[in-house]
Design a protein around this motif. Structure first.
Motif, PDB file in Angstrom:
ATOM      1  N   VAL A  69       0.842  -1.186   0.000  1.00  0.00           N
ATOM      2  CA  VAL A  69       0.000   0.000   0.000  1.00  0.00           C
ATOM      3  C   VAL A  69       0.879   1.238   0.000  1.00  0.00           C
ATOM      4  N   PHE A  70       0.596   2.142  -0.900  1.00  0.00           N
ATOM      5  CA  PHE A  70       1.378   3.358  -1.055  1.00  0.00           C
ATOM      6  C   PHE A  70       1.319   4.230   0.197  1.00  0.00           C
ATOM      7  N   GLU A  71       2.461   4.868   0.546  1.00  0.00           N
ATOM      8  CA  GLU A  71       2.535   5.831   1.634  1.00  0.00           C
ATOM      9  C   GLU A  71       2.987   7.173   1.073  1.00  0.00           C
ATOM     10  N   ALA A  72       2.656   8.245   1.749  1.00  0.00           N
ATOM     11  CA  ALA A  72       3.062   9.574   1.298  1.00  0.00           C
ATOM     12  C   ALA A  72       4.574   9.736   1.476  1.00  0.00           C
ATOM     13  N   PRO A  73       5.296  10.164   0.432  1.00  0.00           N
ATOM     14  CA  PRO A  73       6.740  10.406   0.568  1.00  0.00           C
ATOM     15  C   PRO A  73       7.033  11.502   1.583  1.00  0.00           C
ATOM     16  N   LYS A  74       8.192  11.418   2.208  1.00  0.00           N
ATOM     17  CA  LYS A  74       8.616  12.426   3.169  1.00  0.00           C
ATOM     18  C   LYS A  74       9.425  13.511   2.454  1.00  0.00           C
ATOM     19  N   PRO A  75       8.921  14.747   2.423  1.00  0.00           N
ATOM     20  CA  PRO A  75       9.730  15.807   1.800  1.00  0.00           C
ATOM     21  C   PRO A  75      10.949  16.156   2.634  1.00  0.00           C
ATOM     22  N   GLN A  76      10.860  15.963   3.942  1.00  0.00           N
ATOM     23  CA  GLN A  76      11.949  16.256   4.863  1.00  0.00           C
ATOM     24  C   GLN A  76      12.223  15.030   5.721  1.00  0.00           C
ATOM     25  N   GLY A  77      13.278  15.123   6.533  1.00  0.00           N
ATOM     26  CA  GLY A  77      13.593  14.023   7.428  1.00  0.00           C
ATOM     27  C   GLY A  77      14.239  12.866   6.700  1.00  0.00           C
ATOM     28  N   LYS A  78      14.135  11.678   7.274  1.00  0.00           N
ATOM     29  CA  LYS A  78      14.741  10.514   6.634  1.00  0.00           C
ATOM     30  C   LYS A  78      13.896   9.281   6.893  1.00  0.00           C
ATOM     31  N   TYR A  79      14.073   8.279   6.051  1.00  0.00           N
ATOM     32  CA  TYR A  79      13.392   7.012   6.211  1.00  0.00           C
ATOM     33  C   TYR A  79      14.220   6.103   7.122  1.00  0.00           C
ATOM     34  N   GLU A  80      13.524   5.261   7.865  1.00  0.00           N
ATOM     35  CA  GLU A  80      14.178   4.401   8.829  1.00  0.00           C
ATOM     36  C   GLU A  80      14.574   3.065   8.194  1.00  0.00           C
ATOM     37  N   THR A  81      15.482   2.368   8.871  1.00  0.00           N
ATOM     38  CA  THR A  81      15.812   0.999   8.489  1.00  0.00           C
ATOM     39  C   THR A  81      14.525   0.183   8.395  1.00  0.00           C
ATOM     40  N   GLY A  82      14.403  -0.585   7.312  1.00  0.00           N
ATOM     41  CA  GLY A  82      13.226  -1.422   7.139  1.00  0.00           C
ATOM     42  C   GLY A  82      12.132  -0.814   6.294  1.00  0.00           C
ATOM     43  N   GLN A  83      12.334   0.417   5.806  1.00  0.00           N
ATOM     44  CA  GLN A  83      11.316   1.050   4.964  1.00  0.00           C
ATOM     45  C   GLN A  83      11.289   0.421   3.576  1.00  0.00           C
ATOM     46  N   LEU A  84      10.137  -0.069   3.165  1.00  0.00           N
ATOM     47  CA  LEU A  84       9.953  -0.585   1.809  1.00  0.00           C
ATOM     48  C   LEU A  84       9.729   0.579   0.855  1.00  0.00           C
ATOM     49  N   PHE A  85      10.185   0.433  -0.383  1.00  0.00           N
ATOM     50  CA  PHE A  85      10.030   1.527  -1.334  1.00  0.00           C
ATOM     51  C   PHE A  85      10.085   1.006  -2.768  1.00  0.00           C
ATOM     52  N   LEU A  86       9.590   1.840  -3.681  1.00  0.00           N
ATOM     53  CA  LEU A  86       9.832   1.693  -5.108  1.00  0.00           C
ATOM     54  C   LEU A  86      10.811   2.788  -5.512  1.00  0.00           C
ATOM     55  N   HIS A  87      11.737   2.473  -6.396  1.00  0.00           N
ATOM     56  CA  HIS A  87      12.663   3.484  -6.911  1.00  0.00           C
ATOM     57  C   HIS A  87      11.922   4.316  -7.951  1.00  0.00           C
ATOM     58  N   SER A  88      11.886   5.633  -7.761  1.00  0.00           N
ATOM     59  CA  SER A  88      11.072   6.497  -8.609  1.00  0.00           C
ATOM     60  C   SER A  88      11.577   6.573 -10.042  1.00  0.00           C
ATOM     61  N   VAL A  89      12.852   6.247 -10.276  1.00  0.00           N
ATOM     62  CA  VAL A  89      13.416   6.311 -11.622  1.00  0.00           C
ATOM     63  C   VAL A  89      13.504   4.929 -12.256  1.00  0.00           C
ATOM     64  N   PHE A  90      14.022   3.951 -11.524  1.00  0.00           N
ATOM     65  CA  PHE A  90      14.278   2.637 -12.109  1.00  0.00           C
ATOM     66  C   PHE A  90      13.182   1.617 -11.795  1.00  0.00           C
ATOM     67  N   GLY A  91      12.253   1.958 -10.918  1.00  0.00           N
ATOM     68  CA  GLY A  91      11.054   1.155 -10.737  1.00  0.00           C
ATOM     69  C   GLY A  91      11.193  -0.121  -9.936  1.00  0.00           C
ATOM     70  N   TYR A  92      12.362  -0.428  -9.374  1.00  0.00           N
ATOM     71  CA  TYR A  92      12.501  -1.681  -8.640  1.00  0.00           C
ATOM     72  C   TYR A  92      11.984  -1.546  -7.206  1.00  0.00           C
ATOM     73  N   ARG A  93      11.624  -2.708  -6.625  1.00  0.00           N
ATOM     74  CA  ARG A  93      11.277  -2.767  -5.209  1.00  0.00           C
ATOM     75  C   ARG A  93      12.555  -2.895  -4.378  1.00  0.00           C
ATOM     76  N   GLY A  94      12.561  -2.251  -3.222  1.00  0.00           N
ATOM     77  CA  GLY A  94      13.730  -2.324  -2.360  1.00  0.00           C
ATOM     78  C   GLY A  94      13.365  -2.073  -0.911  1.00  0.00           C
ATOM     79  N   ILE A  95      14.360  -2.181  -0.047  1.00  0.00           N
ATOM     80  CA  ILE A  95      14.165  -1.909   1.373  1.00  0.00           C
ATOM     81  C   ILE A  95      15.398  -1.189   1.897  1.00  0.00           C
ATOM     82  N   VAL A  96      15.174  -0.199   2.762  1.00  0.00           N
ATOM     83  CA  VAL A  96      16.261   0.609   3.308  1.00  0.00           C
ATOM     84  C   VAL A  96      17.008  -0.181   4.384  1.00  0.00           C
TER      85      VAL A  96
END
Length: 370
Positions: A69-96
């Motif tokens: 399920v999509f979450e709102a991107p953070k304009p400020q701050g940082k993402y924590e260890t374990g954050q799931l994401f899609l790469h906005s340019v290359f489109g792959y799934r990943g985790i921080v």
């Protein structure tokens, strides 16, 4: 051998974690805002009716599979260890895995008055002040690796090991460095949402946490012991004719050869087309200065054997290469020559970047036994 092809790995042990790496030949320099996403086939993403993410990298004929399920991107701050994401340019799934604080030298935002503060070494009239920017060490989902057509590699950690073969370079596949603005965060109820051999060795599921994937002791130990080979410190960026070039250099280590020292660096380059016009990279022109006093000029067709096309549909291309000097420091700069559809050419500047080795002697990655 490609990042996701058949792999020849060498086992490496940490106290409670085994990290796999593979040997590669060394190569010198001579050689946007999306909402929730679902698959529209291997060629692109589409907006779904609901705020769910689905994998585009599926076998032919199979239906879409919801991945989160999509979450709102953070304009400020940082993402924590374990954050799931899609790469906005290359489109792959990943985790921080963990964040890095890098110095970003953006030559598109030059200081109006020369500053005495820290600046990027290099040639040109612009004075550039480094600005702190967040990048992340991440794992790439192995299912998406074959579909990342605009990248020439899917490994972003390379190093020289203590090995008799002085030409051996070791790489850990499926790791990347991602800028904060490239993160499209999502959540998932899957306890193993990312397929990567290091996922369950580095992370564990904890439903009481947000995000629910937390670092194991093995991830902390791996980061601490191999910090010199993971560290991202400087990022250089410059735009010419709406083509933005981003360079990230990494020091890899020193070799002794014929009673002299040879220092090696890896540099990762991303090319981005900020315009709608289709262009194609045709040539590269490098100038490499060594503290020993040498200045080398290198010209060649394309990069890493490719002449990528940058379009509105595929606006970016990323690759890595390597360079060696017989001195502990130096710097590089140059140009890429692009071709327009009408056959005309234009040159895009590569921002100057320093090649620096750490003052302290580095030993091969801790816990890696070949």
């Amino acid at each position: 051998m490609s990042g996701c092809a058949a792999r020849r790995y060498l086992a490496a042990a940490l106290s409670r974690c085994r990290v796999r790496a593979r040997a590669l030949p060394l190569r010198e320099a001579p050689s946007r805002g999306l909402r929730a996403l679902c698959a529209g086939g291997p060629g692109g993403w589409q907006l779904p009716a609901r705020r769910h993410l689905s994998s585009r990298n599926r076998a032919e004929g199979k239906v879409l599979e919801t991945v989160g399920v999509f979450e709102a991107p953070k304009p400020q701050g940082k993402y924590e260890t374990g954050q799931l994401f899609l790469h906005s340019v290359f489109g792959y799934r990943g985790i921080v895995l963990f964040p890095w604080q890098a110095r970003l030298y953006d030559r598109d935002v030059a200081s109006p008055v020369p500053e005495k503060s820290e600046s990027a070494a290099g040639h040109g009239s612009k004075e550039v002040k480094g600005k702190t920017h967040t990048y992340y060490q991440v794992l790439i989902d192995a299912r998406d690796c074959p579909h990342i057509s605009q990248r020439s590699q899917t490994e972003a950690v390379t190093f020289l090991a203590n090995h008799d073969d002085s030409r051996a370079l070791y790489a850990i596949p499926g790791l990347d460095y991602v800028s904060h603005e490239d993160i499209l965060p999502y959540s998932s109820t899957d306890q193993v949402p990312i397929q990567h051999e290091l996922f369950e060795r580095f992370l564990m599921y904890d439903q009481t946490k947000v995000p629910p994937f937390v670092a194991r002791d093995t991830l902390c130990a791996w980061q601490e012991k191999n910090h010199p080979w993971l560290e991202l410190s400087d990022v250089h960026r410059e735009t010419t004719e709406n083509i933005r070039v981003t360079v990230i250099p990494f020091y890899m280590g020193m070799r002794e050869a014929q009673n002299s020292h040879v220092y090696w660096w890896r540099y990762c380059i991303r090319l981005e087309n900020l315009d709608n016009e289709v262009v194609q990279l045709r040539e590269r022109h490098w100038r490499i200065f060594s503290l020993s006093g040498t200045l080398e000029t290198v010209r060649g067709r394309g990069v890493v054997g490719r002449e990528p096309v940058l379009s509105k549909e595929q606006p970016a291309f990323q690759y890595s290469s390597h360079v060696s000097l017989q001195a502990s420091s130096g710097h590089m700069w140059g140009t890429f020559r692009f071709e327009r559809p009408d056959g005309s050419h234009f040159d895009v500047r590569i921002p100057p970047f320093s090649l620096e080795s750490n003052k302290d002697e580095k030993t091969p990655p801790s816990g890696l036994h070949w």
